[in-house]
Motif scaffolding. Structure first.
Motif, PDB file in Angstrom:
ATOM      1  N   THR A  97       0.830  -1.207   0.000  1.00 45.20           N
ATOM      2  CA  THR A  97       0.000   0.000   0.000  1.00 45.20           C
ATOM      3  C   THR A  97       0.860   1.250   0.000  1.00 45.20           C
ATOM      4  O   THR A  97       0.574   2.224  -0.704  1.00 45.20           O
ATOM      5  CB  THR A  97      -0.925   0.000   1.232  1.00 45.20           C
ATOM      6  OG1 THR A  97      -1.753  -1.161   1.205  1.00 45.20           O
ATOM      7  CG2 THR A  97      -1.807   1.236   1.249  1.00 45.20           C
ATOM      8  N   LEU A 123      -6.469   6.188  -6.302  1.00 43.52           N
ATOM      9  CA  LEU A 123      -6.841   6.194  -4.882  1.00 43.52           C
ATOM     10  C   LEU A 123      -8.188   5.503  -4.666  1.00 43.52           C
ATOM     11  O   LEU A 123      -8.370   4.782  -3.680  1.00 43.52           O
ATOM     12  CB  LEU A 123      -6.891   7.638  -4.366  1.00 43.52           C
ATOM     13  CG  LEU A 123      -5.546   8.328  -4.144  1.00 43.52           C
ATOM     14  CD1 LEU A 123      -5.757   9.796  -3.769  1.00 43.52           C
ATOM     15  CD2 LEU A 123      -4.743   7.625  -3.046  1.00 43.52           C
ATOM     16  N   VAL A 124      -9.127   5.737  -5.576  1.00 41.26           N
ATOM     17  CA  VAL A 124     -10.438   5.069  -5.484  1.00 41.26           C
ATOM     18  C   VAL A 124     -10.260   3.562  -5.612  1.00 41.26           C
ATOM     19  O   VAL A 124     -10.857   2.779  -4.863  1.00 41.26           O
ATOM     20  CB  VAL A 124     -11.400   5.599  -6.573  1.00 41.26           C
ATOM     21  CG1 VAL A 124     -12.681   4.768  -6.599  1.00 41.26           C
ATOM     22  CG2 VAL A 124     -11.735   7.059  -6.322  1.00 41.26           C
ATOM     23  N   LEU A 127      -8.957   2.116  -2.499  1.00 41.53           N
ATOM     24  CA  LEU A 127     -10.005   2.081  -1.477  1.00 41.53           C
ATOM     25  C   LEU A 127     -10.891   0.854  -1.632  1.00 41.53           C
ATOM     26  O   LEU A 127     -11.327   0.267  -0.635  1.00 41.53           O
ATOM     27  CB  LEU A 127     -10.854   3.355  -1.580  1.00 41.53           C
ATOM     28  CG  LEU A 127     -12.018   3.499  -0.591  1.00 41.53           C
ATOM     29  CD1 LEU A 127     -11.488   3.568   0.837  1.00 41.53           C
ATOM     30  CD2 LEU A 127     -12.843   4.739  -0.911  1.00 41.53           C
ATOM     31  N   VAL A 128     -11.143   0.416  -2.876  1.00 40.75           N
ATOM     32  CA  VAL A 128     -12.065  -0.693  -3.074  1.00 40.75           C
ATOM     33  C   VAL A 128     -11.388  -2.061  -3.015  1.00 40.75           C
ATOM     34  O   VAL A 128     -12.030  -3.052  -2.646  1.00 40.75           O
ATOM     35  CB  VAL A 128     -12.850  -0.556  -4.404  1.00 40.75           C
ATOM     36  CG1 VAL A 128     -13.700   0.694  -4.398  1.00 40.75           C
ATOM     37  CG2 VAL A 128     -11.918  -0.555  -5.607  1.00 40.75           C
ATOM     38  N   GLU A 130      -8.415  -2.822  -1.266  1.00 44.65           N
ATOM     39  CA  GLU A 130      -7.705  -3.092  -0.016  1.00 44.65           C
ATOM     40  C   GLU A 130      -8.495  -3.983   0.954  1.00 44.65           C
ATOM     41  O   GLU A 130      -7.918  -4.893   1.562  1.00 44.65           O
ATOM     42  CB  GLU A 130      -7.321  -1.785   0.680  1.00 44.65           C
ATOM     43  CG  GLU A 130      -6.200  -1.012   0.006  1.00 44.65           C
ATOM     44  CD  GLU A 130      -4.852  -1.693   0.152  1.00 44.65           C
ATOM     45  OE1 GLU A 130      -4.743  -2.623   0.965  1.00 44.65           O
ATOM     46  OE2 GLU A 130      -3.913  -1.297  -0.549  1.00 44.65           O
ATOM     47  N   PHE A 269     -16.564   0.644  -8.196  1.00 43.68           N
ATOM     48  CA  PHE A 269     -16.651   0.832  -6.750  1.00 43.68           C
ATOM     49  C   PHE A 269     -17.775  -0.022  -6.163  1.00 43.68           C
ATOM     50  O   PHE A 269     -17.563  -0.783  -5.207  1.00 43.68           O
ATOM     51  CB  PHE A 269     -16.896   2.317  -6.445  1.00 43.68           C
ATOM     52  CG  PHE A 269     -16.799   2.676  -4.995  1.00 43.68           C
ATOM     53  CD1 PHE A 269     -15.616   3.146  -4.464  1.00 43.68           C
ATOM     54  CD2 PHE A 269     -17.894   2.546  -4.149  1.00 43.68           C
ATOM     55  CE1 PHE A 269     -15.522   3.489  -3.121  1.00 43.68           C
ATOM     56  CE2 PHE A 269     -17.812   2.869  -2.809  1.00 43.68           C
ATOM     57  CZ  PHE A 269     -16.615   3.345  -2.294  1.00 43.68           C
ATOM     58  N   TRP A 273     -17.232  -3.646  -3.898  1.00 45.64           N
ATOM     59  CA  TRP A 273     -17.687  -3.728  -2.511  1.00 45.64           C
ATOM     60  C   TRP A 273     -18.726  -4.835  -2.335  1.00 45.64           C
ATOM     61  O   TRP A 273     -18.753  -5.512  -1.296  1.00 45.64           O
ATOM     62  CB  TRP A 273     -18.264  -2.379  -2.069  1.00 45.64           C
ATOM     63  CG  TRP A 273     -17.207  -1.464  -1.548  1.00 45.64           C
ATOM     64  CD1 TRP A 273     -16.572  -0.466  -2.224  1.00 45.64           C
ATOM     65  CD2 TRP A 273     -16.636  -1.480  -0.234  1.00 45.64           C
ATOM     66  NE1 TRP A 273     -15.637   0.134  -1.415  1.00 45.64           N
ATOM     67  CE2 TRP A 273     -15.658  -0.453  -0.191  1.00 45.64           C
ATOM     68  CE3 TRP A 273     -16.849  -2.256   0.904  1.00 45.64           C
ATOM     69  CZ2 TRP A 273     -14.896  -0.193   0.945  1.00 45.64           C
ATOM     70  CZ3 TRP A 273     -16.098  -1.997   2.043  1.00 45.64           C
ATOM     71  CH2 TRP A 273     -15.141  -0.974   2.054  1.00 45.64           C
TER      72      TRP A 273
END
Length: 296
Positions: A97, A123-124, A127-128, A130, A269, A273
């Motif tokens: 990361t 970055l988005v 976020l999804v 990780e 995204f 998720w």
């Protein structure tokens, strides 16, 4: 895993990973070309490309960009060294990361709106994907009883894939993001069809872009190693099993890349998720229940 074995594994990764990573990239191009009815470039074309980039004059937009890219390469190296030396997988993922953050900083430090947009999308993506990566590490711990890679690869019992099919499928899903393939090559692309020019890597040229390519080779080999953890145990045949299924999974990634169009970032995204919650979280709950009943 002894200290000597750890050192040997780390050295071999540093030396051999870019070679095998380049061959993997060349094979990717070759298979992609065949799927599209073309002959494709030579298998060693990625090495030729990087050799050419290293000889080109480098136009630096911001003097710190080169430092950020070298730091990106350094942390990917550290990630792979720690992984193949058998260290804690959570620490390995932390360094991964950190490496990706330096790539984002390098892209953001320039003046190109395309690079800045690509950095935002990166970055988005982080976020999804990780959470799924973390769930994979937790799942391997629940099944094998250890976070240490050296203990996971020689654990007693069945391969982790038997207990973690959902988590494995979820990891394959986010691997499409990590390998920058359709439909999730949103921040940048290895092909000349990115709607933001080259997105994250728009301003990188010459030696700078060569560093990005070499780092991608190192990262690809590390990611294949992560896949292999789902199949390895203390049986000798598990190595063959891991190699075969890693090859199959990579072929599937190439197939998906060539049969899908790029999605919007919001679709990526939402879908990622959902996959993380349905496949990852539910699989974790199930194996915890099985462990409580003594099945695992």
């Amino acid at each position: 895993m002894t200290t000597v074995y750890s050192v040997i594994s780390a050295v071999l990764y540093i030396i051999l990973a870019p070679i095998f990573g380049a061959l993997l990239a060349g094979l990717d191009r070759k298979i992609t070309a065949r799927m599209q009815g073309r002959q494709g470039p030579p298998l060693l074309q990625p090495l030729y490309d990087v050799q050419k980039l290293l000889k080109k004059q480098t136009k630096v937009i911001n003097r710190v960009q080169m430092l950020y890219l070298l730091t990106f390469l350094f942390f990917i190296l550290v990630t792979g060294v720690l992984f193949f030396a058998g260290y804690d997988i959570l620490f390995v993922l932390f360094t991964l990361t950190t490496a990706n953050l330096f790539l984002v900083i390098a892209a953001s430090s320039g003046h190109s709106p395309y690079a800045f947009m690509g950095a935002g999308r990166e970055l988005v993506q982080m976020l999804v994907y990780e959470p799924m990566v973390l769930i994979a590490a937790i799942g391997l711990y629940v099944v094998t009883g250890s976070f240490k890679v050296s203990e996971i690869v020689v654990h007693n019992g069945l391969p982790a894939i038997i207990y973690l099919p959902g988590i494995f499928l979820g990891f394959i899903f986010i691997l499409t993001i990590k390998l920058r393939k359709h439909p999730f090559d949103l921040s940048t692309s290895h092909h000349a069809h990115q709607e933001m020019v080259k997105g994250l890597t728009t301003e990188f040229n010459g030696k700078m872009f060569a560093i990005v390519e070499i780092t991608h080779w190192y990262e690809s080999i590390f990611l294949m190693g992560m896949l292999a953890l789902f199949f390895l145990n203390n049986k000798w045949w598990s190595v063959i099993l891991a190699f075969v299924f890693v090859a199959i999974c990579y072929f599937i990634e190439i197939l998906v890349d060539n049969t899908n169009a790029r999605l919007k970032w919001k679709t990526m995204f939402d879908n990622t998720w959902i996959v993380t919650a349905v496949l990852g979280a539910i699989n974790l709950i199930v194996i915890e229940v099985l462990k409580g009943k003594g099945v695992i």
